[in-house]
Design a protein around this motif. Structure first.
Motif, mmCIF file in Angstrom:
data_model
loop_
_atom_site.group_PDB
_atom_site.id
_atom_site.type_symbol
_atom_site.label_atom_id
_atom_site.label_comp_id
_atom_site.label_asym_id
_atom_site.label_seq_id
_atom_site.Cartn_x
_atom_site.Cartn_y
_atom_site.Cartn_z
ATOM 1 N N ASN A 136 23.329 21.139 32.005
ATOM 2 C CA ASN A 136 22.486 22.208 31.388
ATOM 3 C C ASN A 136 23.322 23.392 31.368
ATOM 4 O OD1 ASN A 136 20.734 24.324 30.688
ATOM 5 N ND2 ASN A 136 19.026 23.459 31.963
ATOM 6 N N ALA B 271 13.084 16.957 27.724
ATOM 7 C CA ALA B 271 12.564 17.678 26.718
ATOM 8 C C ALA B 271 13.351 19.120 27.090
ATOM 9 C CB ALA B 271 10.962 17.654 26.636
ATOM 10 N N PRO B 272 13.350 19.667 28.203
ATOM 11 C CA PRO B 272 13.818 20.780 28.715
ATOM 12 C C PRO B 272 15.447 21.023 28.329
ATOM 13 C CG PRO B 272 12.303 20.081 30.568
ATOM 14 C CD PRO B 272 12.594 18.840 29.414
ATOM 15 N N LEU B 273 15.979 19.658 28.492
ATOM 16 C CA LEU B 273 17.469 19.837 28.017
ATOM 17 C C LEU B 273 17.633 19.819 26.546
ATOM 18 C CD1 LEU B 273 18.804 17.645 30.717
ATOM 19 C CD2 LEU B 273 19.399 19.799 30.568
ATOM 20 N N GLU C 171 15.873 21.204 24.616
ATOM 21 C CA GLU C 171 15.583 22.552 24.120
ATOM 22 C C GLU C 171 16.589 23.737 24.793
ATOM 23 O OE1 GLU C 171 12.661 26.164 25.362
ATOM 24 O OE2 GLU C 171 11.847 24.013 25.042
ATOM 25 N N ALA C 172 17.357 23.244 25.880
ATOM 26 C CA ALA C 172 18.627 24.112 26.150
ATOM 27 C C ALA C 172 19.827 23.779 25.308
ATOM 28 C CB ALA C 172 18.701 23.850 27.724
ATOM 29 N N SER D 107 20.936 17.518 35.682
ATOM 30 C CA SER D 107 19.633 16.716 36.080
ATOM 31 C C SER D 107 20.170 15.145 36.057
ATOM 32 C CB SER D 107 18.664 17.038 34.779
ATOM 33 O OG SER D 107 18.510 18.024 34.673
#
Length: 194
Positions: free
Chosen positions: A45, A67-69, A71-72, A52
């Protein structure tokens, strides 16, 4: 370093060489990447330099980027990811852009010989994981060209590095100097940023 594809939806395909290295079976629907096994998959990330874990991979050697990655990483279209073995993990990161190879200035040749850094392509990749990963990749390529690279650790609380390049064959001194200076620059840059 190996590269694989990533879809705009965040589906990553693990290259066959990495799958073989991980001993991933091909006969199940979803398989778990053993946390107790020799290697685990970690995703980089870039926002906070964290990692992760990926725990499930399909039988086709694919997994979905969380999903958070996604976006990152700013993923909006297809791209490439890099797979780098950093014992005991396989680190997956968004592949950096191809840039002109610095030692050969994009020509693919140094003193009329194939550039060992880009292997004659004239382009290298800027690693999102930093100069130390670029150094590891460059030295992996360079050893194919008869180079041996010594990293000298002077010990103590802090570590400093000295890179010396030695060629097995009869190569021009200027060729060796260009490659050695480039590798030293990567090591110095990585030391300054860590």
């Amino acid at each position: 370093m190996l590269y694989g594809s990533i879809s705009s939806a965040g589906l990553i395909t693990i290259p066959k060489q990495v799958r073989n290295y991980l001993n991933l079976p091909t006969d199940g629907g979803i398989i778990a990447v053993e946390t107790g096994g020799k290697y685990q998959i970690k995703i980089y990330n870039p926002l906070d330099n964290s990692m992760s874990f990926i725990r499930k991979v399909t039988k086709n050697g694919q997994f979905k980027l969380p999903a958070p990655l996604k976006e990152a990483w700013g993923l909006t279209e297809k791209g490439e990811v890099s797979f780098f073995i950093q014992d005991p993990f396989i680190v997956v990161a968004l592949a950096g852009p191809k840039i002109q190879c610095a030692p050969c200035a994009g020509a693919g040749l140094i003193y009329g010989l194939t550039c060992p850094i880009c292997e004659g392509e004239g382009k290298t990749r800027k690693s999102p994981l930093g100069p130390l990963i670029e150094f590891a990749e460059a030295t992996r390529h360079a050893t194919k060209y008869g180079m041996s690279i010594a990293k000298i650790d002077f010990g103590g609380e802090t570590t400093s590095y000295d890179v010396s390049v030695d060629f097995e064959n009869n190569t021009p001194m200027g060729y060796r100097d260009v490659v050695e200076n480039y590798l030293k620059q990567l090591v110095e840059t990585s030391s300054a940023t860590s």
